[in-house]
Scaffold this active site. Structure first.
Site, PDB file in Angstrom:
ATOM      1  N   TYR A 226     -12.401   3.465  -1.747  1.00  0.00           N
ATOM      2  CA  TYR A 226     -13.583   2.960  -2.463  1.00  0.00           C
ATOM      3  C   TYR A 226     -14.814   3.819  -2.181  1.00  0.00           C
ATOM      4  CZ  TYR A 226     -11.224  -1.433  -3.613  1.00  0.00           C
ATOM      5  OH  TYR A 226     -10.366  -2.384  -4.110  1.00  0.00           O
TER       6      TYR A 226
ATOM      7  N   LYS B 209      -0.449   2.836   6.588  1.00  0.00           N
ATOM      8  CA  LYS B 209       0.690   3.581   6.042  1.00  0.00           C
ATOM      9  C   LYS B 209       0.728   4.924   6.758  1.00  0.00           C
ATOM     10  CE  LYS B 209       3.991   3.926   2.863  1.00  0.00           C
ATOM     11  NZ  LYS B 209       5.226   3.114   2.871  1.00  0.00           N
TER      12      LYS B 209
ATOM     13  N   ASP C  58       3.834  -1.800   3.016  1.00  0.00           N
ATOM     14  CA  ASP C  58       4.927  -2.297   2.163  1.00  0.00           C
ATOM     15  C   ASP C  58       5.716  -3.398   2.877  1.00  0.00           C
ATOM     16  OD1 ASP C  58       5.434  -0.180   3.868  1.00  0.00           O
ATOM     17  OD2 ASP C  58       7.017   0.707   2.652  1.00  0.00           O
TER      18      ASP C  58
ATOM     19  N   ASP D 109      -7.843  -5.225  -0.047  1.00  0.00           N
ATOM     20  CA  ASP D 109      -8.093  -5.805  -1.369  1.00  0.00           C
ATOM     21  C   ASP D 109      -6.803  -6.456  -1.884  1.00  0.00           C
ATOM     22  OD1 ASP D 109      -9.386  -6.350  -3.748  1.00  0.00           O
ATOM     23  OD2 ASP D 109      -8.840  -4.425  -4.635  1.00  0.00           O
TER      24      ASP D 109
END
Ligand code: NAD
Length: 375
Positions: free
Chosen positions: A124, A173, A206, A230
């Site tokens: 963002y 991640k 994930d 988010d």
């Protein structure tokens, strides 16, 4: 004593749900002097800007704001007001509690999680461009700093310590994002030992999504970067009963802005139909932030009992397709009046009752299909 609080009604259903929230805040007896300022579509018409300086000045002065959702015009030159507000006021911690209220509208009535999302950087940051003139390739830069990672991770542990929560999970991640992911992971690993009483562990994003829909009761506080936060906070809102009941808070070093997870739902604007609970639970978080804990507890309990009784609830908590126990739907203002009526009457010493878990899960088509562009 009276508190001065900035109020941004917002767009779409924003004015309806913020009116509902004000009604409930008044019912607590805590004196709040609301300083109403406009951002979003109304502000564009009046000043040409969706986020006039007056809004930022007001929040810097009062240090606390209640905000309705604001529409982000697609394709216009304006960036998201919500993102701009977070960045300009350095509201770095987005905190979204996901509590299944009265066991209604959820397959997981025990859900009680908090998602802590870094809100100023990551994907963002606004650093993006077309790579070629023909616009066939593009790049968005994921900026992760050690400073912001330390700050949000420390915030999550402090929140866990203050609220007596036992477990903080970092989500990243780092296996694929060897720099940005690893930076966040390292910050977490270095800070966690400073909170020995809190269990600390990590999940890849994930795997976290899968774990949450299988066994959300195993998670407590989740801390993560901007985009993952988010997505996870919407997922957790769904686990806890949907966007209509999901509040949120944004904290900086000295400022706090309370806003629901949901957007301006333009198709319901002006119909007195939207669920006011998310915005009303923002009042609960706001009162707790002001130190008015009994008033905050009264608001939460009045919401809980109203949903549990299911006599005066909006469509998303009432109708077939949204719940396994359908009733006639009430309006936004009627539900707010019912919650406000209960606020002074509730008995805080009684246990909170839950509805029996539904045998079949209702599919909430609108809430699930349409939250494409949450800021
Ligand atoms: P949305 O949350 O506004 O609406 C998605 C759907 O969820 C609605 O059509 C409705 O079916 C349901 N819904 C949402 N809130 C509800 C409520 N209180 N009661 C009952 N049903 C409710 O998401 P969207 O359609 O993706 O976004 C609409 C606009 O809101 C966009 O311009 C978006 O940028 C903006 N937005 C703003 C914020 C914010 O101000 N923080 C957050 C998200 C989206």
């Amino acid at each position: 004593m009276s508190y001065r609080v900035t109020l941004i009604p917002g767009d779409g259903i924003g004015p309806e749900v913020t009116n509902a929230a004000r009604l409930v805040a008044d019912a607590t007896g805590v004196k709040i002097d609301w300083e109403v300022v406009d951002a979003g579509e109304k502000a564009i018409k009046a000043t040409g800007s969706p986020l006039p300086d007056q809004v930022l000045e007001s929040i810097r002065r009062t240090k606390v704001a209640l905000k309705g959702p604001i529409t982000t015009p697609i394709g216009s030159g304006f960036r998201s007001v919500n993102v701009a507000l977070r960045q300009q006021l350095d509201l770095y911690a987005s905190v979204r509690p996901a509590r299944a209220i009265a066991g209604e509208g959820t397959r997981f009535p025990e859900t009680d999680l908090i998602v802590v999302r870094e809100a100023t950087e990551g994907l963002y940051s606004g650093v993006e461009h077309w790579v070629d003139r023909d616009h066939t390739a593009a790049e968005t830069v994921n900026i992760i700093t050690r400073k912001a990672s330390d700050r949000i991770i420390r915030f999550a542990f402090e929140l866990a310590r203050r609220d007596g929560r036992k477990h903080v999970t970092a989500v990243h991640k780092a296996n694929i994002m060897k720099t940005t992911g690893a930076l966040f992971q390292t910050a977490f690993r270095e800070l966690a030992p400073q909170y020995p009483e809190i269990q600390a562990d990590e999940r890849l994003i994930d795997n976290m999504c899968m774990q949450l829909v299988k066994k959300p009761e195993e998670y407590d506080v989740i801390v993560t970067t901007n985009l993952f936060g988010d997505i996870l906070s919407d997922l957790c809102a769904g686990l806890a009963g949907g966007l209509g009941v999901a509040p949120g808070a944004l904290y900086g070093e000295s400022l706090a802005v309370f806003e629901p997870v949901h957007g301006s739902a333009p198709k319901y604007a002006g119909q007195d139909k939207a669920d006011p609970v998310a915005e009303i639970l923002c009042v609960e978080l706001l009162l707790a932030h002001l130190g008015e804990t009994e008033a905050a507890d009264r608001v939460f309990r009045a919401v809980w009992e109203t949903i549990q009784e299911k006599k005066v609830v909006t469509y998303d908590l009432a109708l077939p397709g949204y719940t396994t126990h359908p009733v006639a739907a009430s309006s936004c203002s009627a539900m707010a009046k019912e919650i406000a009526r209960k606020v002074p009457l509730v008995d805080l010493s009684k246990p909170l009752l839950r509805s029996a878990p539904p045998s079949a899960v209702a599919v909430d088509g609108h809430l699930e299909a349409e939250s494409a562009s949450r800021a």
